[in-house]
Design a protein around this motif. Structure first.
Motif, mmCIF file in Angstrom:
data_model
loop_
_atom_site.group_PDB
_atom_site.id
_atom_site.type_symbol
_atom_site.label_atom_id
_atom_site.label_comp_id
_atom_site.label_asym_id
_atom_site.label_seq_id
_atom_site.Cartn_x
_atom_site.Cartn_y
_atom_site.Cartn_z
ATOM 1 N N GLY A 133 35.392 67.203 -3.425
ATOM 2 C CA GLY A 133 36.850 67.216 -3.493
ATOM 3 C C GLY A 133 37.289 67.148 -4.935
ATOM 4 N N GLY A 181 28.840 56.487 3.190
ATOM 5 C CA GLY A 181 28.533 55.099 2.826
ATOM 6 C C GLY A 181 28.281 54.937 1.331
ATOM 7 N N CYS A 193 23.298 48.495 -2.192
ATOM 8 C CA CYS A 193 23.253 47.197 -1.516
ATOM 9 C C CYS A 193 22.224 47.168 -0.376
ATOM 10 C CB CYS A 193 24.610 46.857 -0.884
ATOM 11 S SG CYS A 193 26.044 47.324 -1.855
#
Ligand code: FAD
Ligand code: NAD
Length: 478
Positions: free
Chosen positions: A122, A46, A54
């Motif tokens: 990554g 998220g 948020c």
């Protein structure tokens, strides 16, 4: 674990996880790599939005608003309460619970949609290969037909105010205070400064915001910014414009801030200091030198309108590319890229990205501001409607602010809608839909709005563009 994917997404913030889920929905073999770890020690998907942005900020904004309402405004509507107290630990625990529920919800959505989640880091290599390093340190080279980069952003730090463990903090630290600071300083009166400054002001802090610019909220419509500044000042936010912070140091458990303004040098002592001066793209160890993706001079990944980078079959979405750093903008880019990879032809309408500041009242806008229209020489008509004349706002004891609509003088097409007022975040969606469908102000005026609603203020402002709002006196006969 398969080593070949149709799509590998790096970053599971709103931009990345929307992209990954949509890819999987479209039948693409998809993996999503994300390095975030939650408070429980488990992977927390998220991104900034759910973990440190948020959602936790809105949990605190809503809770602190309810507290302030109970403390200061319930008696105005005939409800007498006494002994209203803040339990910061409980408020924080609930916020953490909301975050935990939503981040594990994303993990559930990955599972349900068949996205392979790869917790860890990554790195894009040449030829659409990705080096994946698990949290345990094992490395693997993965192959993909397409790669979507969505590594997001991090807070900007400034030399005069280096962060400390608990006293000089960024937005993430400001969501974790364990008690209400008596005196709170905030560097930057932008979106984060206003939202988090409001949270702690409502809970009892004396809040001073030090803003470098002379102008308040320059990205908003001037009239709306001016009215908002007055409303926030009345709430007790001490917003000092045109100030330059030159130093901040911890001394005897407090923070001494020195700053300059037009009158010279000043100092301010606070118990906590929040540095909220913007965010920057996060690309640390994301790209191998030969991967073919380029950065612009500000560190954003270079992309075209369709979010394609300079490397074939590699895309980038969200805060790491140009445009506003907003979750919904990243989500739409993620979905667009997924659908383009699957052969569809969607695009993002960057002229219709809504902005919201979740203060109370909220500030929200979409499209052009009046100062932008003036600067470009466009001719336009203006319709405004104050919430003080809205039956629903009066009934709700929430009458601060107004709706302002700007429409092209010739075609009457809606060019911009600006709101400061209750539920502005919800009202602005009406304007976005109207603008997406190229509506004229008259179209909004001819649309029936339920009574009594706050939305009627949008209706009346639209009627006001042609000079005939019903609940405002206008002596010109039209
Ligand atoms: P991010 O959400 O930053 O996610 C990127 C993810 O990628 C992170 O989990 C990161 O750890 C991971 N990552 C990065 N590099 C790698 C790598 N090499 N390998 C693996 N993983 C990696 N926006 C709104 O629209 N509305 C709001 O109300 C709002 N409130 C906010 C309040 C605060 C306090 C803050 C700080 C921000 C707020 N924002 C809000 C902004 C919003 O959070 C961002 O615009 C949004 O999260 C950006 O999404 P993203 O997916 O591009 O990046
Ligand atoms: P911002 O750009 O909104 O505000 C930063 C403010 O700090 C600006 O007004 C700037 O002039 C000021 N500033 C910069 N350097 C300064 C200095 N040295 N001294 C004093 N003032 C200085 O950035 P932010 O509030 O940090 O938010 C970062 C991003 O996160 C924004 O782009 C925003 O889009 C996003 N965000 C969105 C929401 C939302 O949508 N409600 C909420 C929070 C954050």
């Amino acid at each position: 674990m398969s080593e070949n994917y149709d799509v590998i997404v790096i970053g599971a913030g709103p931009a990345g996880y929307h992209a990954a889920i949509r890819c999987a929905q479209l039948g693409l073999e998809t993996a999503c790599i994300d390095k975030s770890i939650g408070k429980s020690g488990d992977p927390a998907y998220g991104g900034t939005c759910l973990n440190w942005g948020c959602i936790p900020s809105k949990a605190l904004l809503d809770a602190s608003h309810k507290f302030e309402d109970a403390q200061k405004h319930f008696s105005e509507i005939g409800i007498n309460v006494s002994g209203v107290e803040v339990d910061v630990a409980a408020m924080m625990a609930r916020k953490d619970q909301v975050v935990q529920g939503l981040t594990s919800g994303v993990a559930g959505l990955f599972k349900g949609n068949g996205v392979t989640d790869l917790p860890g880091r990554g790195k894009l290599l040449a030829g659409c290969q990705v080096e994946y390093t698990s949290h345990g340190g094992e490395q693997q080279i993965l192959e993909a037909e397409h790669v979507i980069l969505a590594p997001g952003s991090v807070p900007v730090e400034i030399d005069p105010a280096p962060l400390t463990d608990h006293l000089i903090v960024d937005s993430t630290g400001a969501l974790e205070f364990q008690s209400v600071p008596e005196r709170l300083g905030v560097i930057g009166a932008g979106v984060i400064g206003l939202e988090l400054g409001s949270v702690w002001n409502r809970l009892g802090s004396e809040v001073v915001l030090l803003e470098a610019l002379e102008e308040f909220l320059p990205m908003a419509d001037e009239r709306i910014a001016r009215d908002s500044l007055k409303l926030f000042a009345n709430q007790g936010l001490d917003i000092r414009l045109g100030t330059r912070v030159i130093g901040a140091k911890v001394d005897a458990g407090a923070v001494l801030v020195s700053y300059q303004d037009g009158d010279g040098e000043h100092s301010l002592e606070v118990d906590k200091l929040i540095v909220a001066v913007g965010r920057r793209p996060y690309t640390e160890d994301l790209l191998s030198p030969d991967c073919g993706v380029n950065l612009d001079e500000r560190g954003f990944l270079c992309v075209n309108d369709l979010c394609a980078t300079d490397a074939p079959r590699v895309y980038a979405v969200g805060d790491v590319v140009r445009g506003p750093m907003l979750a919904h903008k990243g989500m739409e880019e993620g979905i667009m890229v997924a659908e383009r990879i699957a052969g569809q032809k969607p695009s993002v309408n960057y002229d219709c990205v809504p902005s919201v500041i979740y203060t109370h009242p909220e500030v929200a806008w979409v499209g052009k501001t009046e100062q932008e229209l003036k600067a470009s020489g466009d001719t336009y008509n203006v319709g405004t409607f104050p919430f003080a004349a809205s039956g629903r706002a009066l009934a709700a004891n929430d009458t601060g602010g107004m709706v302002k609509i700007l429409a092209d003088a010739e075609s009457d097409r809606v060019l911009g809608v600006h709101v400061v007022g209750p539920q502005a975040s919800e009202l602005i969606a009406q304007a976005v839909i109207a603008m997406e469908f190229d509506a004229c102000a008259e179209d909004l005026g001819l649309t029936m709005f339920a009574h009594p609603t706050l939305g009627e203020a949008v209706h009346e402002a639209a009627l006001g563009v042609a000079g005939h709002a019903i609940h405002m006196v206008n002596r010109k006969k039209r």
